[in-house]
Write a protein that holds these residues in place. Structure first.
Motif, mmCIF file in Angstrom:
data_model
loop_
_atom_site.group_PDB
_atom_site.id
_atom_site.type_symbol
_atom_site.label_atom_id
_atom_site.label_comp_id
_atom_site.label_asym_id
_atom_site.label_seq_id
_atom_site.Cartn_x
_atom_site.Cartn_y
_atom_site.Cartn_z
ATOM 1 N N ASP A 146 0.822 -1.209 0.000
ATOM 2 C CA ASP A 146 0.000 0.000 0.000
ATOM 3 C C ASP A 146 0.856 1.258 0.000
ATOM 4 O OD1 ASP A 146 0.971 -0.319 2.553
ATOM 5 O OD2 ASP A 146 -0.898 0.239 3.567
ATOM 6 N N ILE A 147 2.123 1.118 -0.373
ATOM 7 C CA ILE A 147 3.010 2.264 -0.538
ATOM 8 C C ILE A 147 3.776 2.098 -1.851
ATOM 9 C CG2 ILE A 147 3.317 2.691 1.932
ATOM 10 C CD1 ILE A 147 6.071 1.319 1.720
ATOM 11 N N GLN A 192 9.381 6.195 -11.340
ATOM 12 C CA GLN A 192 9.831 7.341 -10.553
ATOM 13 C C GLN A 192 8.913 7.501 -9.340
ATOM 14 O OE1 GLN A 192 7.131 9.587 -10.726
ATOM 15 N NE2 GLN A 192 6.356 8.002 -12.079
ATOM 16 N N PRO A 193 9.362 8.194 -8.299
ATOM 17 C CA PRO A 193 8.537 8.323 -7.082
ATOM 18 C C PRO A 193 7.774 9.643 -6.974
ATOM 19 C CG PRO A 193 10.788 8.923 -6.573
ATOM 20 C CD PRO A 193 10.757 8.609 -8.052
ATOM 21 N N LEU A 194 7.709 10.420 -8.062
ATOM 22 C CA LEU A 194 7.120 11.767 -8.000
ATOM 23 C C LEU A 194 5.755 11.764 -7.329
ATOM 24 C CD1 LEU A 194 6.848 14.775 -8.745
ATOM 25 C CD2 LEU A 194 6.051 14.035 -11.011
ATOM 26 N N TRP A 195 4.838 10.945 -7.829
ATOM 27 C CA TRP A 195 3.460 10.999 -7.330
ATOM 28 C C TRP A 195 3.315 10.335 -5.972
ATOM 29 C CZ3 TRP A 195 1.074 14.614 -9.737
ATOM 30 C CH2 TRP A 195 1.420 14.906 -11.058
ATOM 31 N N PHE A 204 1.181 12.252 -3.227
ATOM 32 C CA PHE A 204 0.053 11.615 -2.532
ATOM 33 C C PHE A 204 0.455 10.955 -1.216
ATOM 34 C CE2 PHE A 204 -1.446 11.749 -6.974
ATOM 35 C CZ PHE A 204 -2.670 12.354 -6.774
ATOM 36 N N ARG A 205 1.689 11.180 -0.798
ATOM 37 C CA ARG A 205 2.168 10.726 0.508
ATOM 38 C C ARG A 205 2.078 9.213 0.672
ATOM 39 N NH1 ARG A 205 -0.122 15.501 4.610
ATOM 40 N NH2 ARG A 205 0.887 17.223 3.501
#
Length: 203
Positions: free
Chosen positions: A171-172, A178-181, A185-186
């Motif tokens: 759930d992460i 890439q990790p931009l979003w 969205f934390r």
């Protein structure tokens, strides 16, 4: 994955097949924009990069809210998402199922062409070129992080992030290329121990 051998074969593909298809498709879209529309070259470049950014957002949204069913989802929906993505979580090293089957990918890209053209008109072609190149690059990253050991540079973070998503908490970390979003969205790792867990997994 399926008892029917024909259906089962259709779900498998060599990773190079869709990558080549979409790179050729992108070149054709860019050529068409230059030759058949009034869009200026600087705008084409901008639209291309906007399309690539648009893909990263679509990647996150589909991975988070389509491929991972929410709590309370019906059994039918869970079965559907398992066939689309859950199977990959159970067999992450199955290299023939790390990409969308080409037939389905071509159908979806054709639908996107009509949708984007309806909304963006002559600007759709350059935007879609960036979008499908974004998908091709996603495939390269996804295949690489599953099939090869991580490099000893800043790109190692992609291996760590995807390992955490697969083997620790699903759930992460929904961004693969890439990790931009995940930052927006934390859905980045919740603690330093999570990050250390990811490092241990990829060692």
């Amino acid at each position: 994955m399926f008892d029917n051998p024909v259906l089962n074969r259709l779900t498998q593909t060599h990773i190079a097949t869709p990558i080549v298809i979409f790179l050729v498709y992108a070149v054709a879209l860019l050529w068409y924009t230059l030759a058949k529309t009034d869009v200026a070259a600087p705008a084409i470049v901008g639209l291309f990069f906007l399309g690539a950014l648009g893909f990263t957002f679509a990647e996150y949204v589909v991975h988070r809210w389509v491929y991972h069913p929410p709590h309370g989802a019906s059994e039918e929906y869970k079965e559907l998402t398992y066939n689309m993505h859950g199977f990959h979580h159970d067999y992450p090293k199955d290299k023939k199922r790390l990409a969308m089957p080409p037939v389905l990918a071509v159908v979806l890209s054709t639908i996107l062409l009509f949708v984007f053209e309806l909304i963006l008109q002559q600007y759709a072609f350059a935007y879609l070129a960036g979008f499908v190149v974004g998908y091709a690059l996603y495939l390269v990253v996804h295949y690489t992080v599953h099939m090869y050991p991580p490099p000893k540079n800043f790109l190692k973070a992609l291996w760590i992030n995807h390992a955490l998503h697969h083997y620790s908490e699903d759930d992460i970390l929904f961004g693969v290329s890439q990790p931009l979003w995940d930052y927006v969205f934390r859905t980045m790792p919740k603690s330093a121990s999570d990050k250390r867990r990811g490092v241990e997994i990829v060692k």
